[in-house]
Design a protein around this motif. Structure first.
Motif, PDB file in Angstrom:
ATOM      1  N   TYR A  92       0.833  -1.192   0.000  1.00 39.47           N
ATOM      2  CA  TYR A  92       0.000   0.000   0.000  1.00 39.47           C
ATOM      3  C   TYR A  92       0.874   1.250   0.000  1.00 39.47           C
ATOM      4  CZ  TYR A  92      -4.263  -2.666   0.698  1.00 39.47           C
ATOM      5  OH  TYR A  92      -5.329  -3.509   0.518  1.00 39.47           O
ATOM      6  N   TYR A  93       0.507   2.187  -0.866  1.00 38.55           N
ATOM      7  CA  TYR A  93       1.268   3.423  -1.041  1.00 38.55           C
ATOM      8  C   TYR A  93       0.362   4.632  -0.830  1.00 38.55           C
ATOM      9  CZ  TYR A  93       4.467   0.356  -3.653  1.00 38.55           C
ATOM     10  OH  TYR A  93       5.321  -0.647  -4.036  1.00 38.55           O
ATOM     11  N   CYS A  94       0.900   5.647  -0.207  1.00 39.58           N
ATOM     12  CA  CYS A  94       0.192   6.924  -0.206  1.00 39.58           C
ATOM     13  C   CYS A  94       0.774   7.790  -1.309  1.00 39.58           C
ATOM     14  CB  CYS A  94       0.253   7.613   1.155  1.00 39.58           C
ATOM     15  SG  CYS A  94       1.897   7.955   1.784  1.00 39.58           S
ATOM     16  N   TYR A  95      -0.058   8.682  -1.808  1.00 45.80           N
ATOM     17  CA  TYR A  95       0.274   9.497  -2.978  1.00 45.80           C
ATOM     18  C   TYR A  95      -0.194  10.931  -2.763  1.00 45.80           C
ATOM     19  CZ  TYR A  95      -0.192  11.462  -7.649  1.00 45.80           C
ATOM     20  OH  TYR A  95      -0.105  12.283  -8.740  1.00 45.80           O
ATOM     21  N   HIS A  96       0.643  11.875  -3.132  1.00 44.58           N
ATOM     22  CA  HIS A  96       0.270  13.286  -3.011  1.00 44.58           C
ATOM     23  C   HIS A  96       1.148  14.109  -3.924  1.00 44.58           C
ATOM     24  CE1 HIS A  96      -1.454  16.811  -1.078  1.00 44.58           C
ATOM     25  NE2 HIS A  96      -0.227  17.294  -0.916  1.00 44.58           N
ATOM     26  N   LEU A  97       0.529  14.910  -4.773  1.00 47.24           N
ATOM     27  CA  LEU A  97       1.244  15.851  -5.643  1.00 47.24           C
ATOM     28  C   LEU A  97       2.319  15.168  -6.489  1.00 47.24           C
ATOM     29  CD1 LEU A  97       1.676  18.970  -3.303  1.00 47.24           C
ATOM     30  CD2 LEU A  97       0.157  18.734  -5.269  1.00 47.24           C
ATOM     31  N   GLY A  98       2.032  13.970  -6.971  1.00 45.78           N
ATOM     32  CA  GLY A  98       2.978  13.281  -7.828  1.00 45.78           C
ATOM     33  C   GLY A  98       4.052  12.517  -7.093  1.00 45.78           C
ATOM     34  N   PHE A  99       3.997  12.548  -5.766  1.00 44.16           N
ATOM     35  CA  PHE A  99       4.994  11.850  -4.954  1.00 44.16           C
ATOM     36  C   PHE A  99       4.371  10.615  -4.309  1.00 44.16           C
ATOM     37  CE2 PHE A  99       8.480  14.826  -5.120  1.00 44.16           C
ATOM     38  CZ  PHE A  99       7.865  16.017  -5.481  1.00 44.16           C
ATOM     39  N   TRP A 100       5.216   9.610  -4.124  1.00 38.74           N
ATOM     40  CA  TRP A 100       4.780   8.356  -3.525  1.00 38.74           C
ATOM     41  C   TRP A 100       5.531   8.082  -2.234  1.00 38.74           C
ATOM     42  CZ3 TRP A 100       0.891   5.601  -5.882  1.00 38.74           C
ATOM     43  CH2 TRP A 100       0.601   5.936  -7.212  1.00 38.74           C
ATOM     44  N   GLY A 101       4.804   7.517  -1.270  1.00 38.26           N
ATOM     45  CA  GLY A 101       5.483   6.997  -0.100  1.00 38.26           C
ATOM     46  C   GLY A 101       6.196   5.705  -0.458  1.00 38.26           C
ATOM     47  N   GLN A 102       6.910   5.136   0.486  1.00 35.68           N
ATOM     48  CA  GLN A 102       7.745   3.976   0.201  1.00 35.68           C
ATOM     49  C   GLN A 102       6.959   2.673   0.177  1.00 35.68           C
ATOM     50  OE1 GLN A 102       7.275   5.126   3.105  1.00 35.68           O
ATOM     51  NE2 GLN A 102       7.423   3.519   4.633  1.00 35.68           N
ATOM     52  N   GLY A 103       5.723   2.678   0.599  1.00 38.20           N
ATOM     53  CA  GLY A 103       4.917   1.468   0.587  1.00 38.20           C
ATOM     54  C   GLY A 103       4.991   0.713   1.893  1.00 38.20           C
ATOM     55  N   THR A 104       3.872   0.110   2.258  1.00 35.20           N
ATOM     56  CA  THR A 104       3.823  -0.721   3.453  1.00 35.20           C
ATOM     57  C   THR A 104       3.036  -1.990   3.105  1.00 35.20           C
ATOM     58  OG1 THR A 104       3.260  -0.756   5.824  1.00 35.20           O
ATOM     59  CG2 THR A 104       1.762   0.474   4.386  1.00 35.20           C
ATOM     60  N   GLN A 105       3.577  -3.123   3.515  1.00 31.73           N
ATOM     61  CA  GLN A 105       3.000  -4.416   3.119  1.00 31.73           C
ATOM     62  C   GLN A 105       1.800  -4.763   3.988  1.00 31.73           C
ATOM     63  OE1 GLN A 105       3.992  -6.754   0.598  1.00 31.73           O
ATOM     64  NE2 GLN A 105       2.078  -7.763   1.198  1.00 31.73           N
ATOM     65  N   VAL A 106       0.715  -5.145   3.333  1.00 34.38           N
ATOM     66  CA  VAL A 106      -0.467  -5.660   4.018  1.00 34.38           C
ATOM     67  C   VAL A 106      -0.701  -7.083   3.516  1.00 34.38           C
ATOM     68  CG1 VAL A 106      -2.970  -5.460   4.289  1.00 34.38           C
ATOM     69  CG2 VAL A 106      -1.533  -3.405   4.337  1.00 34.38           C
ATOM     70  N   THR A 107      -0.742  -8.024   4.439  1.00 35.96           N
ATOM     71  CA  THR A 107      -0.999  -9.411   4.084  1.00 35.96           C
ATOM     72  C   THR A 107      -2.209  -9.901   4.859  1.00 35.96           C
ATOM     73  OG1 THR A 107       1.363  -9.802   3.704  1.00 35.96           O
ATOM     74  CG2 THR A 107      -0.041 -11.741   3.985  1.00 35.96           C
ATOM     75  N   VAL A 108      -3.204 -10.371   4.136  1.00 38.98           N
ATOM     76  CA  VAL A 108      -4.418 -10.900   4.751  1.00 38.98           C
ATOM     77  C   VAL A 108      -4.446 -12.404   4.488  1.00 38.98           C
ATOM     78  CG1 VAL A 108      -6.922 -10.750   4.943  1.00 38.98           C
ATOM     79  CG2 VAL A 108      -5.576  -8.727   4.269  1.00 38.98           C
ATOM     80  N   SER A 109      -4.259 -13.161   5.541  1.00 41.60           N
ATOM     81  CA  SER A 109      -4.136 -14.603   5.384  1.00 41.60           C
ATOM     82  C   SER A 109      -4.499 -15.300   6.680  1.00 41.60           C
ATOM     83  CB  SER A 109      -2.707 -14.972   4.979  1.00 41.60           C
ATOM     84  OG  SER A 109      -2.556 -16.374   4.923  1.00 41.60           O
ATOM     85  N   SER A 110      -5.064 -16.487   6.543  1.00 42.11           N
ATOM     86  CA  SER A 110      -5.363 -17.275   7.727  1.00 42.11           C
ATOM     87  C   SER A 110      -4.193 -18.197   8.059  1.00 42.11           C
ATOM     88  CB  SER A 110      -6.646 -18.089   7.503  1.00 42.11           C
ATOM     89  OG  SER A 110      -6.527 -18.872   6.340  1.00 42.11           O
TER      90      SER A 110
END
Length: 110
Positions: A92-110
């Motif tokens: 998952y990345y946040c975005y603003h004014l053409g810039f991106w954050g570095q990303g954070t992993q989300v894992t949904v699993s049993s």
């Protein structure tokens, strides 16, 4: 502009996570801010968007489960994710004014 995303992790289906994005060098309250995700092997896709006036928009895939908020004092944007599904897995990345954050992993699993 620097965006710092955090809050990802491993969660069981049906669980919840809250992601946070902190900005430096820009103010979230004056333009569009968005959250995107990139599932494994797929293209990046938008999951939430908020304009400068605080109006939000979500794709059908997450509508009713994800909620984006913004704190104009702290200059942060958050993504509350409930009723998570395995298909929500991705970076998952946040975005603003053409810039991106570095990303954070989300894992949904049993």
């Amino acid at each position: 502009v620097q965006l710092q995303a955090s809050g990802g992790g491993l969660v069981h289906p049906g669980g919840s996570l809250t992601l946070s994005c902190a900005a430096s060098g820009a103010h979230f309250g004056v333009n569009v801010t968005a959250w995107y995700r990139q599932p494994p092997g797929e293209r990046r896709e938008i999951v939430a968007m908020m304009d400068g006036g605080g109006n939000t928009n979500y794709p059908d895939s997450v509508k009713g489960r994800f909620a984006m908020t913004r704190d104009d004092v702290k200059n942060t944007a958050a993504l509350q994710m409930d009723s998570l599904k395995p298909e929500d897995t991705g970076v998952y990345y946040c975005y603003h004014l053409g810039f991106w954050g570095q990303g954070t992993q989300v894992t949904v699993s049993s």
